[in-house]
Scaffold this motif. Structure first.
Motif, PDB file in Angstrom:
ATOM      1  N   TYR A  47     -25.581 -33.650 -22.099  1.00  0.00           N
ATOM      2  CA  TYR A  47     -24.714 -32.468 -22.109  1.00  0.00           C
ATOM      3  C   TYR A  47     -24.215 -32.086 -20.725  1.00  0.00           C
ATOM      4  N   ILE A  48     -25.105 -31.993 -19.755  1.00  0.00           N
ATOM      5  CA  ILE A  48     -24.673 -31.632 -18.406  1.00  0.00           C
ATOM      6  C   ILE A  48     -23.810 -32.734 -17.790  1.00  0.00           C
ATOM      7  N   PRO A  49     -24.187 -34.023 -17.902  1.00  0.00           N
ATOM      8  CA  PRO A  49     -23.283 -35.057 -17.385  1.00  0.00           C
ATOM      9  C   PRO A  49     -21.896 -35.045 -18.035  1.00  0.00           C
ATOM     10  N   LEU A  50     -21.802 -34.796 -19.330  1.00  0.00           N
ATOM     11  CA  LEU A  50     -20.491 -34.761 -19.986  1.00  0.00           C
ATOM     12  C   LEU A  50     -19.653 -33.589 -19.491  1.00  0.00           C
ATOM     13  N   ILE A  51     -20.266 -32.416 -19.385  1.00  0.00           N
ATOM     14  CA  ILE A  51     -19.531 -31.267 -18.850  1.00  0.00           C
ATOM     15  C   ILE A  51     -19.009 -31.588 -17.460  1.00  0.00           C
ATOM     16  N   ASN A  52     -19.856 -32.178 -16.641  1.00  0.00           N
ATOM     17  CA  ASN A  52     -19.480 -32.513 -15.264  1.00  0.00           C
ATOM     18  C   ASN A  52     -18.313 -33.503 -15.230  1.00  0.00           C
ATOM     19  N   ILE A  53     -18.336 -34.494 -16.098  1.00  0.00           N
ATOM     20  CA  ILE A  53     -17.245 -35.472 -16.153  1.00  0.00           C
ATOM     21  C   ILE A  53     -15.950 -34.812 -16.612  1.00  0.00           C
ATOM     22  N   PHE A  54     -16.007 -33.979 -17.630  1.00  0.00           N
ATOM     23  CA  PHE A  54     -14.796 -33.309 -18.104  1.00  0.00           C
ATOM     24  C   PHE A  54     -14.207 -32.403 -17.016  1.00  0.00           C
ATOM     25  N   GLU A  55     -15.078 -31.721 -16.279  1.00  0.00           N
ATOM     26  CA  GLU A  55     -14.582 -30.856 -15.206  1.00  0.00           C
ATOM     27  C   GLU A  55     -13.969 -31.673 -14.068  1.00  0.00           C
ATOM     28  N   ASP A  56     -14.564 -32.818 -13.763  1.00  0.00           N
ATOM     29  CA  ASP A  56     -13.975 -33.697 -12.737  1.00  0.00           C
ATOM     30  C   ASP A  56     -12.595 -34.188 -13.174  1.00  0.00           C
ATOM     31  N   LEU A  57     -12.434 -34.514 -14.439  1.00  0.00           N
ATOM     32  CA  LEU A  57     -11.142 -34.935 -14.965  1.00  0.00           C
ATOM     33  C   LEU A  57     -10.101 -33.823 -14.806  1.00  0.00           C
ATOM     34  N   LEU A  58     -10.519 -32.601 -15.109  1.00  0.00           N
ATOM     35  CA  LEU A  58      -9.616 -31.456 -14.924  1.00  0.00           C
ATOM     36  C   LEU A  58      -9.251 -31.288 -13.455  1.00  0.00           C
ATOM     37  N   ASP A  59     -10.238 -31.365 -12.570  1.00  0.00           N
ATOM     38  CA  ASP A  59      -9.985 -31.203 -11.135  1.00  0.00           C
ATOM     39  C   ASP A  59      -9.039 -32.273 -10.610  1.00  0.00           C
ATOM     40  N   ASP A  60      -9.102 -33.465 -11.205  1.00  0.00           N
ATOM     41  CA  ASP A  60      -8.253 -34.565 -10.751  1.00  0.00           C
ATOM     42  C   ASP A  60      -6.887 -34.578 -11.439  1.00  0.00           C
ATOM     43  N   GLY A  61      -6.641 -33.586 -12.285  1.00  0.00           N
ATOM     44  CA  GLY A  61      -5.341 -33.482 -12.928  1.00  0.00           C
ATOM     45  C   GLY A  61      -5.083 -34.513 -14.009  1.00  0.00           C
ATOM     46  N   VAL A  62      -6.121 -35.071 -14.586  1.00  0.00           N
ATOM     47  CA  VAL A  62      -5.958 -36.066 -15.653  1.00  0.00           C
ATOM     48  C   VAL A  62      -5.606 -35.354 -16.957  1.00  0.00           C
ATOM     49  N   ASP A  63      -4.546 -35.813 -17.605  1.00  0.00           N
ATOM     50  CA  ASP A  63      -4.076 -35.177 -18.838  1.00  0.00           C
ATOM     51  C   ASP A  63      -4.789 -35.800 -20.043  1.00  0.00           C
ATOM     52  N   PHE A  64      -6.105 -35.641 -20.089  1.00  0.00           N
ATOM     53  CA  PHE A  64      -6.904 -36.246 -21.150  1.00  0.00           C
ATOM     54  C   PHE A  64      -7.008 -35.312 -22.354  1.00  0.00           C
ATOM     55  N   ARG A  65      -7.502 -35.835 -23.472  1.00  0.00           N
ATOM     56  CA  ARG A  65      -7.823 -35.039 -24.650  1.00  0.00           C
ATOM     57  C   ARG A  65      -9.112 -35.574 -25.251  1.00  0.00           C
ATOM     58  N   ILE A  66      -9.974 -34.672 -25.651  1.00  0.00           N
ATOM     59  CA  ILE A  66     -11.189 -35.055 -26.365  1.00  0.00           C
ATOM     60  C   ILE A  66     -11.617 -33.879 -27.228  1.00  0.00           C
ATOM     61  N   SER A  67     -12.290 -34.177 -28.317  1.00  0.00           N
ATOM     62  CA  SER A  67     -12.779 -33.134 -29.227  1.00  0.00           C
ATOM     63  C   SER A  67     -14.284 -33.271 -29.372  1.00  0.00           C
ATOM     64  N   LEU A  68     -14.935 -32.149 -29.560  1.00  0.00           N
ATOM     65  CA  LEU A  68     -16.363 -32.186 -29.829  1.00  0.00           C
ATOM     66  C   LEU A  68     -16.753 -31.014 -30.696  1.00  0.00           C
ATOM     67  N   SER A  69     -17.820 -31.170 -31.415  1.00  0.00           N
ATOM     68  CA  SER A  69     -18.378 -30.069 -32.188  1.00  0.00           C
ATOM     69  C   SER A  69     -19.730 -29.717 -31.590  1.00  0.00           C
ATOM     70  N   LEU A  70     -20.018 -28.439 -31.563  1.00  0.00           N
ATOM     71  CA  LEU A  70     -21.308 -27.939 -31.090  1.00  0.00           C
ATOM     72  C   LEU A  70     -21.974 -27.221 -32.253  1.00  0.00           C
ATOM     73  N   SER A  71     -23.123 -27.707 -32.687  1.00  0.00           N
ATOM     74  CA  SER A  71     -23.786 -27.066 -33.822  1.00  0.00           C
ATOM     75  C   SER A  71     -24.390 -25.730 -33.404  1.00  0.00           C
ATOM     76  N   PRO A  72     -24.437 -24.751 -34.317  1.00  0.00           N
ATOM     77  CA  PRO A  72     -25.066 -23.460 -33.981  1.00  0.00           C
ATOM     78  C   PRO A  72     -26.504 -23.562 -33.490  1.00  0.00           C
ATOM     79  N   PRO A  73     -27.372 -24.435 -34.069  1.00  0.00           N
ATOM     80  CA  PRO A  73     -28.730 -24.530 -33.508  1.00  0.00           C
ATOM     81  C   PRO A  73     -28.730 -24.958 -32.041  1.00  0.00           C
ATOM     82  N   LEU A  74     -27.843 -25.884 -31.678  1.00  0.00           N
ATOM     83  CA  LEU A  74     -27.769 -26.311 -30.284  1.00  0.00           C
ATOM     84  C   LEU A  74     -27.293 -25.171 -29.397  1.00  0.00           C
ATOM     85  N   ILE A  75     -26.279 -24.458 -29.834  1.00  0.00           N
ATOM     86  CA  ILE A  75     -25.772 -23.313 -29.064  1.00  0.00           C
ATOM     87  C   ILE A  75     -26.852 -22.259 -28.886  1.00  0.00           C
TER      88      ILE A  75
END
Length: 535
Positions: A47-75
């Motif tokens: 979870y933390i590595p994925l968040i970090n990668i997505f934020e790096d992509l945003l910082d680098d201006g990459v026009d990516f798209r990805i979808s994810l679901s977060l279950s309520p127990p995990l939240i």
């Protein structure tokens, strides 16, 4: 000159969907509890590595798209102070262990640099968790969602396998409506769609999904293929159910290329071996201080690569070569999807959609190099020269509003694709208890609709215990014989708690002490309202 829109139309689409879920496990009465580590391991490796990668992509201006679901127990576990305090302790112990490993391996050229790599990695994860995300991963996910690059979908309240609960539709309705309300509370907006737990669907669920206000869901491929009339095009675009909900079918070939143990990327000999962990390999007295309850388990420090299918004679892990292989496999995946899309476009005369859906925990936890693979895929796949465009479910629906109406078939993912994993001789005994408890919860709700004070607290806790008993995780673990004894214990624990509360509520003799204990331990959905079961 072609317009941007016509350029997009000339391409196909690639939708990457990650489903993030873990069972709700919380034992405040124990200082160390082995199964709580499932959360801490996934936070550190996925979870933390994925968040970090997505934020790096945003910082680098990459026009990516990805979808994810977060279950309520995990939240709910992410938002739990007790568990997050314990996660900090977990990280501190990992860092301490990695420092000991640096000293132990200082003269061993095979593992010396690896020990240092783990130490740097754990320090970075702690820095991100404590200083960057400030112990609030949901705020980080919310920020990603607000960027427009990441779409987040809901999942049912406690990841129940819904087709098996349809004999009590009020219970399924509660699972869906509570999930929507929880998502709205967390993300300040309604979810556009939902990941059905285990991709479990039966036609009777259509009206309940519509009633919950959900716009789309995902199915295994055969859920869409086995419809009347049949059309191969339906696999590579969206369809709608009779109630008007959009359905996306998971593409088996792209999923198999990543997930399959035999032919998928994670089985490459260069990648890190998941099972060869120092928690099992090293001297017990040395490793014991870092094992919960002194039980040998995974620590996350692993020094060997897969090498071959045998458990012995493994070769040392080479991080640099593994990362090179992850980039190579990302390029391979892109080229494979391009060939697939060009072939489908020529044959079906459409701009095809490939829906590649995976468990999020594959990336990092099970497949150590998975986050780096995904990073390369999103960066390279966002380029203008590809034969596809990365897209989210809501974007695809907006661009493709006209679609065929079909009635998807009963289906699930997992072995054989028709509920075999979740309804099996090893676990089928649980459902009679779930169904009886669901009937009793509906009865309690209707008879006590105006309850206040202690009675209301007990009714709310009864709803929590029912919801937790309904989690698909317990049946899955029983069938797979992975932590089967624990799964039976957890299910029995929640069903027994519900039955005790039912007897106390109906008799009017509610134990304040026992109720307070359950409220402290199983405190999921703090603002739950039992009247959701009143119909």
């Amino acid at each position: 000159m072609q317009s941007a829109l016509s350029t997009h139309i000339d391409k196909g689409y690639l939708m990457i969907m990650l489903h993030a879920h873990l069972p709700y496990i919380r034992y405040p009465e124990h200082e160390n509890f082995l199964e709580e580590n499932w959360l801490y391991e996934s936070m550190t490796e996925t979870y933390i590595p994925l968040i970090n990668i997505f934020e790096d992509l945003l910082d680098d201006g990459v026009d990516f798209r990805i979808s994810l679901s977060l279950s309520p127990p995990l939240i709910e576990m992410f938002n739990d102070d007790l568990l997050m305090n314990r996660y900090q302790r977990y990280l501190h112990k990992l860092i301490e262990l990695s420092e000991k490993e640096i000293r132990r391996n200082r003269k061993d050229i095979r593992f010396r640099d690896l020990a240092k790599m783990y130490h740097r990695r754990f320090l970075k994860i702690r820095h991100l968790f404590e200083n960057v995300y400030r112990r609030d991963l949901i705020a980080a996910f919310r920020g990603l969602m607000e960027s427009g690059r990441v779409e987040i979908a809901a999942s049912s309240a406690t990841h129940a396998y819904l087709p098996a609960l349809m004999s009590e539709p009020t219970s399924v309705k509660a699972q869906l409506q509570l999930a929507v309300a929880h998502f709205k509370k967390i993300f300040a907006t309604r979810p556009s769609g939902i990941w059905l737990p285990e991709c479990g669907f039966s036609s009777e669920m259509d009206r309940l999904l519509k009633g919950a206000g959900l716009g789309y869901f995902f199915l295994e491929s055969h859920g869409v293929l086995n419809t009347i009339p049949k059309s191969r095009k339906n696999m590579y675009t969206s369809v709608k159910t009779p109630s008007g909900i959009t359905v996306f079918a998971r593409d088996s070939s792209s999923s198999r290329q990543v997930w399959s143990a035999q032919e998928g990327y994670p089985g490459d000999p260069a990648y890190r071996d998941f099972y060869r962990d120092i928690g099992f390999d090293l001297d017990y007295d040395y490793i014991k201080p870092y094992l919960p309850g002194g039980i040998r388990t995974f620590t996350g420090i692993k020094y060997f690569r897969i090498t071959n299918s045998s458990s012995d004679r493994k070769k040392p892990y080479n991080r640099e070569k593994a990362l090179q292989k992850a980039e190579f496999h990302a390029v391979n995946f892109i080229k494979s999807r391009e060939r697939q899309i060009r072939s489908l476009k020529k044959r079906l005369k459409i701009s095809p959609l490939i829906t590649a859906a995976f468990d999020a925990e594959l990336f990092g936890h099970w497949w150590f190099e998975g986050p780096e693979w995904l990073n390369h895929l999103l960066r390279k796949g966002s380029g203008k020269g590809t034969a596809f465009r990365l897209i989210t479910p809501s974007e695809f629906i907006a661009e493709n509003p006209v679609t065929e109406i079909l009635n998807p078939s009963l289906s699930s993912w997992g072995m054989n694709g028709y509920s075999a994993t979740w309804i099996d001789p090893s676990n089928s005994w649980v459902y009679k208890h779930m169904h009886r408890a669901a009937k009793r919860m509906e009865e309690l709700s209707r008879k006590n609709i105006k309850a206040r004070g202690l009675a209301k607290r007990a009714l709310n806790q009864a709803a929590r215990e029912l919801l937790l008993a309904q989690a698909s995780d317990w049946a899955f673990m029983m069938q797979k014989e992975k932590a089967s004894a624990f799964a039976k214990k957890k299910f029995s624990e929640h069903i027994t708690n519900f039955s005790t509360l039912y007897k106390e509520i109906t008799s009017g003799r509610i134990s304040r002490k026992h109720l307070a204990f359950l409220e402290d331990k199983d405190n999921i959905f703090a603002d739950i309202d039992f009247t959701i079961y009143a119909g």
